[in-house]
Design a protein around this motif. Structure first.
Motif, PDB file in Angstrom:
ATOM      1  N   LEU A 240     149.521 -22.679  24.069  1.00 30.62           N
ATOM      2  CA  LEU A 240     150.531 -22.382  23.037  1.00 30.62           C
ATOM      3  C   LEU A 240     150.185 -23.219  21.818  1.00 30.62           C
ATOM      4  CD1 LEU A 240     153.216 -21.256  21.929  1.00 30.62           C
ATOM      5  CD2 LEU A 240     154.377 -23.185  23.005  1.00 30.62           C
ATOM      6  N   ALA A 241     150.061 -22.587  20.663  1.00 29.41           N
ATOM      7  CA  ALA A 241     149.756 -23.325  19.431  1.00 29.41           C
ATOM      8  C   ALA A 241     150.669 -22.821  18.324  1.00 29.41           C
ATOM      9  CB  ALA A 241     148.290 -23.136  19.039  1.00 29.41           C
ATOM     10  N   VAL A 242     151.328 -23.763  17.643  1.00 28.30           N
ATOM     11  CA  VAL A 242     152.252 -23.383  16.564  1.00 28.30           C
ATOM     12  C   VAL A 242     151.941 -24.178  15.305  1.00 28.30           C
ATOM     13  CG1 VAL A 242     154.173 -22.706  18.073  1.00 28.30           C
ATOM     14  CG2 VAL A 242     153.995 -25.087  17.323  1.00 28.30           C
ATOM     15  N   GLU A 243     152.148 -23.532  14.173  1.00 27.62           N
ATOM     16  CA  GLU A 243     152.081 -24.269  12.904  1.00 27.62           C
ATOM     17  C   GLU A 243     153.417 -24.958  12.689  1.00 27.62           C
ATOM     18  OE1 GLU A 243     150.287 -22.401   9.463  1.00 27.62           O
ATOM     19  OE2 GLU A 243     151.857 -23.252   8.167  1.00 27.62           O
ATOM     20  N   VAL A 244     153.396 -26.158  12.103  1.00 33.53           N
ATOM     21  CA  VAL A 244     154.656 -26.850  11.798  1.00 33.53           C
ATOM     22  C   VAL A 244     154.704 -27.242  10.325  1.00 33.53           C
ATOM     23  CG1 VAL A 244     155.024 -27.765  14.129  1.00 33.53           C
ATOM     24  CG2 VAL A 244     153.696 -29.109  12.478  1.00 33.53           C
ATOM     25  N   GLY A 245     155.928 -27.485   9.849  1.00 35.99           N
ATOM     26  CA  GLY A 245     156.125 -27.942   8.478  1.00 35.99           C
ATOM     27  C   GLY A 245     156.045 -29.466   8.418  1.00 35.99           C
ATOM     28  N   ILE A 246     156.131 -29.970   7.196  1.00 38.89           N
ATOM     29  CA  ILE A 246     156.032 -31.420   6.983  1.00 38.89           C
ATOM     30  C   ILE A 246     157.135 -32.144   7.761  1.00 38.89           C
ATOM     31  CG2 ILE A 246     156.270 -33.204   5.182  1.00 38.89           C
ATOM     32  CD1 ILE A 246     154.890 -31.162   3.301  1.00 38.89           C
ATOM     33  N   LEU A 256     157.376 -29.782  23.338  1.00 33.52           N
ATOM     34  CA  LEU A 256     156.297 -29.296  24.219  1.00 33.52           C
ATOM     35  C   LEU A 256     156.196 -30.166  25.468  1.00 33.52           C
ATOM     36  CD1 LEU A 256     153.312 -28.374  21.865  1.00 33.52           C
ATOM     37  CD2 LEU A 256     154.461 -26.868  23.453  1.00 33.52           C
ATOM     38  N   GLU A 257     156.247 -31.471  25.275  1.00 35.89           N
ATOM     39  CA  GLU A 257     156.100 -32.366  26.428  1.00 35.89           C
ATOM     40  C   GLU A 257     157.303 -32.234  27.367  1.00 35.89           C
ATOM     41  OE1 GLU A 257     152.944 -35.480  24.446  1.00 35.89           O
ATOM     42  OE2 GLU A 257     155.087 -35.954  24.341  1.00 35.89           O
ATOM     43  N   ALA A 258     158.485 -32.063  26.782  1.00 34.68           N
ATOM     44  CA  ALA A 258     159.685 -31.896  27.620  1.00 34.68           C
ATOM     45  C   ALA A 258     159.601 -30.599  28.424  1.00 34.68           C
ATOM     46  CB  ALA A 258     160.934 -31.903  26.740  1.00 34.68           C
ATOM     47  N   ALA A 259     158.862 -29.604  27.921  1.00 33.89           N
ATOM     48  CA  ALA A 259     158.724 -28.325  28.639  1.00 33.89           C
ATOM     49  C   ALA A 259     157.491 -28.340  29.553  1.00 33.89           C
ATOM     50  CB  ALA A 259     158.636 -27.186  27.632  1.00 33.89           C
ATOM     51  N   ASP A 263     148.011 -31.819  27.679  1.00 29.99           N
ATOM     52  CA  ASP A 263     146.926 -31.865  26.674  1.00 29.99           C
ATOM     53  C   ASP A 263     147.476 -31.548  25.274  1.00 29.99           C
ATOM     54  OD1 ASP A 263     145.263 -32.274  28.836  1.00 29.99           O
ATOM     55  OD2 ASP A 263     144.589 -30.186  28.936  1.00 29.99           O
ATOM     56  N   VAL A 264     148.632 -32.112  24.963  1.00 30.32           N
ATOM     57  CA  VAL A 264     149.256 -31.773  23.670  1.00 30.32           C
ATOM     58  C   VAL A 264     148.444 -32.421  22.536  1.00 30.32           C
ATOM     59  CG1 VAL A 264     151.334 -31.987  22.250  1.00 30.32           C
ATOM     60  CG2 VAL A 264     151.530 -31.483  24.692  1.00 30.32           C
ATOM     61  N   GLU A 265     148.079 -31.584  21.573  1.00 29.38           N
ATOM     62  CA  GLU A 265     147.210 -32.020  20.473  1.00 29.38           C
ATOM     63  C   GLU A 265     147.905 -31.764  19.139  1.00 29.38           C
ATOM     64  OE1 GLU A 265     142.854 -31.317  19.905  1.00 29.38           O
ATOM     65  OE2 GLU A 265     143.311 -29.720  21.335  1.00 29.38           O
ATOM     66  N   ILE A 266     147.627 -32.639  18.165  1.00 30.35           N
ATOM     67  CA  ILE A 266     148.119 -32.404  16.795  1.00 30.35           C
ATOM     68  C   ILE A 266     146.902 -32.265  15.886  1.00 30.35           C
ATOM     69  CG2 ILE A 266     149.424 -33.370  14.862  1.00 30.35           C
ATOM     70  CD1 ILE A 266     151.194 -34.816  16.798  1.00 30.35           C
ATOM     71  N   ALA A 278     149.577 -28.084  19.614  1.00 30.30           N
ATOM     72  CA  ALA A 278     149.139 -27.178  20.678  1.00 30.30           C
ATOM     73  C   ALA A 278     149.216 -27.880  22.015  1.00 30.30           C
ATOM     74  CB  ALA A 278     147.702 -26.720  20.406  1.00 30.30           C
ATOM     75  N   GLY A 279     149.439 -27.092  23.064  1.00 31.04           N
ATOM     76  CA  GLY A 279     149.434 -27.647  24.414  1.00 31.04           C
ATOM     77  C   GLY A 279     149.153 -26.539  25.412  1.00 31.04           C
ATOM     78  N   ARG A 280     148.884 -26.939  26.656  1.00 28.24           N
ATOM     79  CA  ARG A 280     148.608 -25.962  27.722  1.00 28.24           C
ATOM     80  C   ARG A 280     149.634 -26.104  28.824  1.00 28.24           C
ATOM     81  NH1 ARG A 280     143.879 -23.293  27.260  1.00 28.24           N
ATOM     82  NH2 ARG A 280     142.504 -24.094  25.618  1.00 28.24           N
TER      83      ARG A 280
END
Ligand SMILES: C[S@@+](CC[C@H](N)C(=O)[O-])C[C@H]1O[C@@H](n2cnc3c(N)ncnc32)[C@H](O)[C@@H]1O
Length: 281
Positions: A240-246, A256-259, A263-266, A278-280
């Motif tokens: 799962l990969a999402v764009e985020v705002g500032i 993501l980690e709570a779900a 391998d959560v990456e920024i 993003a994370g798997r």
């Protein structure tokens, strides 16, 4: 009307746009004149002494008047370059932003690395993300979802334009609601502006669809919904990969980690701003 050269017309239009406080007056004038003449911008310099037909000058002046009313250049030329492709756009879609290429490349490279597969693009808009990925990863297939039927019309046009329509299914609906089955990856650039900040946006951003911008009270509504439902729609190890705002990356990383994503990456954009999480599963 007095006969005018390309150079004179550009100089006058640039001055009008500058007086109207348009940010890049010369660039915008050049793009709009090149659009009217169906020329490359470079040709404006090569042919700067050329006298233009009246009909071209009248059309150009119409566009300059609209630009002075803060219509974005991309809505006037009906195109926006993204990932080296010239996407069709109109007032029903968000104009693809250069920073969204980071999410697109990341998901595309991950799919390519795992041999392709099927991915979902939630909030596809013009189709910039999913169509670019399909163009560069020939073994991938996509499900493009948007709540706006008008936006999906633009995405369908672009899918035909870039010859990927046979590898994409379009769904009009609310995030995961129209989808079935499992995906190797989910990509989304959802609306993420906090509702209270919409009125402070630049005048030209306000011309874009509100439904493409409004992320709810704290801007995070779509991340909460996407992250809580994504595990049901991802294969084991799916991305799962999402764009985020500032200033949203920490909150989205926590979600993501709570779900139970791992391998959560920024990823940062060229200005050093956290832009993709993003994370798997
Ligand atoms: C920020 S725009 C992104 C458009 C495109 N993916 C891009 O990156 O240029 C968000 C998109 O999400 C769509 N959208 C808003 N609410 C939605 C919902 N509940 N379900 C699906 N799509 C939605 C909007 O219509 C808009 O096209």
């Amino acid at each position: 009307m007095q006969k005018k050269t390309v150079a004179e017309i550009l100089k006058e239009a640039t001055a009008r746009l500058a007086a109207g406080k348009i940010e890049n007056p010369r660039l915008d004038a050049e793009i709009l004149l090149a659009h009217v003449l169906k020329w490359r911008r470079l040709n404006l310099y090569v042919n700067d002494e050329k006298i233009l037909p009246l009909e071209n000058i009248l059309r150009f002046n119409e566009l300059i008047n609209l630009r002075l009313k803060n219509f974005p250049v991309a809505y006037l030329t009906k195109t926006k370059d993204f990932m080296g492709l010239s996407f069709a756009v109109n007032e029903n879609v968000l104009i693809p932003r250069p920073e969204t290429e980071i999410l697109t490349e990341y998901v595309g490279e991950n799919l390519r690395g795992s041999g392709g597969g099927i991915f979902a693009d939630l909030g596809a808009g013009s189709g910039a993300i999913c169509i670019s990925i399909l163009k560069f990863v020939k073994t991938a297939r996509a499900a493009a979802v948007d709540i706006s039927a008008e936006a999906l019309e633009v995405a369908k046009f672009n899918a035909e334009k870039f010859c990927v329509a046979d590898r994409i299914n379009f769904y009009c609906g609310d995030l995961f609601a129209p989808l079935e089955g499992k995906f190797n990856a989910i990509a989304s650039n959802p609306p993420y502006i906090p509702t209270g900040e919409l009125e402070n946006l630049q005048a030209e951003v306000k011309r874009e669809p509100k439904s493409a911008l409004d992320g709810g009270e704290d801007g995070l509504n779509f991340y909460r919904r996407i992250i809580s439902d994504a595990p049901k729609f991802l294969v084991s190890g799916g991305l799962l990969a999402v764009e985020v705002g500032i200033n949203q990356s920490a909150a989205v990383k926590n979600l993501l980690e709570a779900a139970n994503f791992i391998d959560v990456e920024i990823l940062k954009d060229l200005s050093g701003i956290d832009r993709v999480i993003a994370g798997r599963i």
